[in-house]
Design an enzyme around this catalytic site. Structure first.
Site, PDB file in Angstrom:
ATOM      1  N   ASP A 122       0.856  -1.185   0.000  1.00  0.00           N
ATOM      2  CA  ASP A 122       0.000   0.000   0.000  1.00  0.00           C
ATOM      3  C   ASP A 122       0.885   1.226   0.000  1.00  0.00           C
ATOM      4  OD1 ASP A 122      -2.492  -1.375   0.112  1.00  0.00           O
ATOM      5  OD2 ASP A 122      -2.208  -1.712   2.249  1.00  0.00           O
ATOM      6  N   ASP A 140      -6.873  -1.302  -4.870  1.00  0.00           N
ATOM      7  CA  ASP A 140      -7.964  -1.009  -3.941  1.00  0.00           C
ATOM      8  C   ASP A 140      -8.887   0.059  -4.519  1.00  0.00           C
ATOM      9  OD1 ASP A 140      -6.731  -2.769  -2.142  1.00  0.00           O
ATOM     10  OD2 ASP A 140      -5.677  -1.146  -1.112  1.00  0.00           O
TER      11      ASP A 140
END
Length: 166
Positions: A122, A140
């Site tokens: 991330d 995402d």
């Protein structure tokens, strides 16, 4: 039977995986885990974190190998189901077709990360005041946009069944 109009959306799936992998590769190569730099002060930070769990860090603390195996297995099943929906022509209108393609691409991007690194990289974190949204990535974002497109189709106008009767 393969629906040609639905297969075209597989390109969006492939492009999503490629863009996701390229963005993660850049973060992985140019920063170290734990890196943090403001992009827009008090709103967006570039970070580098690896999440071995699922959304919002759920299951990230577990040491069970079964969780990792189940995450990989369930992700694979979802991706295969979504691709089948596109190829078989069961994906609804354009909004759902593009939404399903984005969700499949995002899921495949995160699955690839899990297989390569044991967790998902991330790199973007948003905040407003004291509220901090957990770090996320392009995959995402694709999943979120895809879900929004499907919801939009469901909430707007003509249903799939009413078109079939016409």
């Amino acid at each position: 039977m393969i629906a040609a109009s639905s297969v075209r959306w597989l390109w969006l799936t492939v492009a999503t995986v490629a863009a996701d992998r390229a963005s993660k590769f850049a973060v992985e190569r140019l920063t170290t885990e734990g890196f943090r730099r403001p992009l827009i002060p008090n709103f967006a930070d570039l970070v580098h974190s690896v999440n071995p769990g699922i959304a919002f860090g759920l299951f990230s603390e577990t040491t069970s190998k079964w969780i990792s195996f189940l995450l990989i297995l369930s992700s694979t099943a979802v991706i295969l189901l979504l691709v089948w929906l596109l190829i078989a022509g069961h994906a609804g209108r354009v909004e759902s077709q593009s939404g399903i393609a984005l969700i499949a691409g995002g899921a495949a991007g995160n699955l690839l990360d899990r297989l390569l690194h044991g967790g998902v990289t991330d790199f973007l974190e948003l905040r407003a005041g004291n509220f901090r949204w957990p770090a996320f990535n392009l995959a995402d974002s694709a999943i979120t946009i895809g879900a929004a497109l499907i919801i939009f189709e469901l909430l707007s106008g003509e249903s799939h069944a009413s078109r079939a009767r016409s």
